[in-house]
Enzyme design. Structure first.
Site, short mmCIF file in Angstrom:
data_model
loop_
_atom_site.label_atom_id
_atom_site.label_comp_id
_atom_site.label_asym_id
_atom_site.label_seq_id
_atom_site.Cartn_x
_atom_site.Cartn_y
_atom_site.Cartn_z
N ARG A 160 21.55 9.77 16.49
CA ARG A 160 21.36 10.87 15.56
C ARG A 160 22.68 11.19 14.86
O ARG A 160 22.72 11.48 13.67
CB ARG A 160 20.84 12.12 16.28
N TYR A 202 14.94 19.85 -10.52
CA TYR A 202 13.91 19.14 -9.76
C TYR A 202 13.06 20.14 -8.99
O TYR A 202 13.58 21.06 -8.35
CB TYR A 202 14.58 18.13 -8.81
N ASP A 238 24.06 17.14 -8.27
CA ASP A 238 23.00 16.17 -8.00
C ASP A 238 23.14 15.06 -9.05
O ASP A 238 22.87 15.26 -10.22
CB ASP A 238 21.64 16.87 -8.11
N LYS A 291 16.09 6.82 -5.05
CA LYS A 291 15.91 6.47 -6.45
C LYS A 291 16.76 5.25 -6.83
O LYS A 291 16.56 4.16 -6.30
CB LYS A 291 16.22 7.69 -7.32
#
Length: 379
Positions: free
Chosen positions: A46, A98, A170, A195
């Site tokens: 993790r 977004y 972003d 993306k």
């Protein structure tokens, strides 16, 4: 190293055990220790995994950053930044955003006493009247999703630095190939790695890139403590995708420019949003801070109601009607019913996100096939 070389080699060395050129998939949750605390830098996956660590080093190199953190999604990365804040803090962000970012800001973090200002950020000075002692973060995306607003990163950064405010950018729509916000003064760069960076529509992942040592420590604590970290298989797939990022982005930009030029004069198109046009708002800023104008194009259909827009969106044969963007295949998206459905209608429409708007992610197929598909779908 130049960009293409970094994309292929940064963070990646031949495996010391076997000499494997490709970074192995370390499909393990835990690691042997000689004695308590005596290990090789890995304890539990993790927190740290060798495959993910190689990816994080590569992403940092591409953004000219010191540190990288990979998350299980772009929203996981966004969530980690929000967890830097305290109740009573204020955030300045854009009014074209977004839908997932808007949703987490308004539906999750507002409940914890964080205040958000959604502004027109076309001019950096627009943020000044909203800055006070409670302002801790400015969150921007540029180009914006879906109306391709261009925000002056350097101009915003000068104001945030003067006021000791974090600036997070972003950079998903541009990718590190086209734009490096860290070089323009950003403190944090966020990517939906799903993306352009992944590029093949087969991975969901996010990333944060930073330079400041203390900020990295804070974000790493959140990353490890809250656990929104990706598995090694996904990290391997993204490392593979990154190796062609520069080649793919060139093709996306070339096809995007051709598609935008075709649509600009099409009789069925009312408005077109693409930052490469000289009449696009802040085109001069885009020209200064980006290396090219990308493969994202948004359009509104002339005199089309929702039913007609649905009809056109469903007629494509090469473009696929789907969520997401940035893959090698061309996608078409209807923001008001898909990616931006969580934003109230009146708020969407203030910035032009209307029912007759379609967002195109122009892929790397043969351009003649794409243009022919657009022509038949719009007929």
């Amino acid at each position: 190293m130049k960009f293409a070389t970094k994309a292929i080699h940064a963070g990646q060395e031949p495996d010391p055990t076997t000499g494997a050129v490709m970074t192995p998939i370390y499909q393990t949750s835990t690691y042997a220790q000689k004695a308590p605390g005596d290990h090789k830098g890995f304890e539990y996956s993790r927190g740290t995994n060798p495959t993910r660590q190689a990816l994080e080093a590569c992403l940092a190199a591409l953004e000219n950053a010191k540190y990288g953190l990979a998350f299980s999604s772009g929203m996981g990365a966004t969530d980690a930044v929000m967890k830097l804040l305290q109740p009573g803090d204020e955030v300045i962000t854009g009014n074209d955003l977004y839908g997932g970012s808007y949703r987490i800001f308004t539906k999750i973090y507002m409940k914890y006493g964080i205040k958000f200002h959604f502004l027109d950020l076309s001019k950096p000075e627009n943020i000044e009247q909203y800055i006070n002692e409670k302002t801790k973060l400015v969150w921007i995306e540029t180009p914006t999703n879906p109306t391709m607003q261009i925000i002056d990163i350097e101009g915003i950064a000068k104001i945030t630095k003067a006021n000791n405010i974090l600036l997070s950018v972003d950079n998903t729509f541009a990718s590190p190939y086209l734009q490096n916000p860290m070089d323009l003064g950003a403190d944090i760069v966020m990517h939906s790695v799903t993306k352009y960076i992944g590029g093949h529509s087969d991975v969901v992942m996010g990333a944060l890139l930073v330079n400041d040592d203390e900020l990295y420590k804070q974000l790493w604590f959140i990353y490890n403590a809250c656990g929104a970290t990706p598995g090694p298989q996904d990290a391997f797939l993204v490392l593979r995708g990154i190796k062609t990022l520069h080649l793919r982005m060139k093709a996306h930009c070339e096809n995007g420019a051709r598609v935008a030029a075709f649509l600009k004069t099409h009789p069925k198109i009312d408005k077109i949003y693409w930052p490469g046009f000289e009449d696009h708002p802040n085109h001069d800023v885009a020209k200064r801070q980006m290396r090219d104008f990308g493969g994202m194009v948004s359009i509104t259909i002339k005199d089309a109601d929702l039913q007609e827009t649905y009809r056109i969106a469903s007629r494509f044969k090469v473009f696929t009607l789907a969520e997401s963007l940035g893959g090698v295949e061309s996608l078409i998206n209807h923001p008001t019913s898909m990616t931006h459905g969580s934003i109230p209608k009146d708020e969407r429409e203030k910035v032009g996100v209307t029912d007759n708007l379609l967002r195109l992610s122009v892929g790397v197929e043969d351009i003649e096939d794409l243009l022919a598909d657009l022509e038949q779908a719009l007929s």
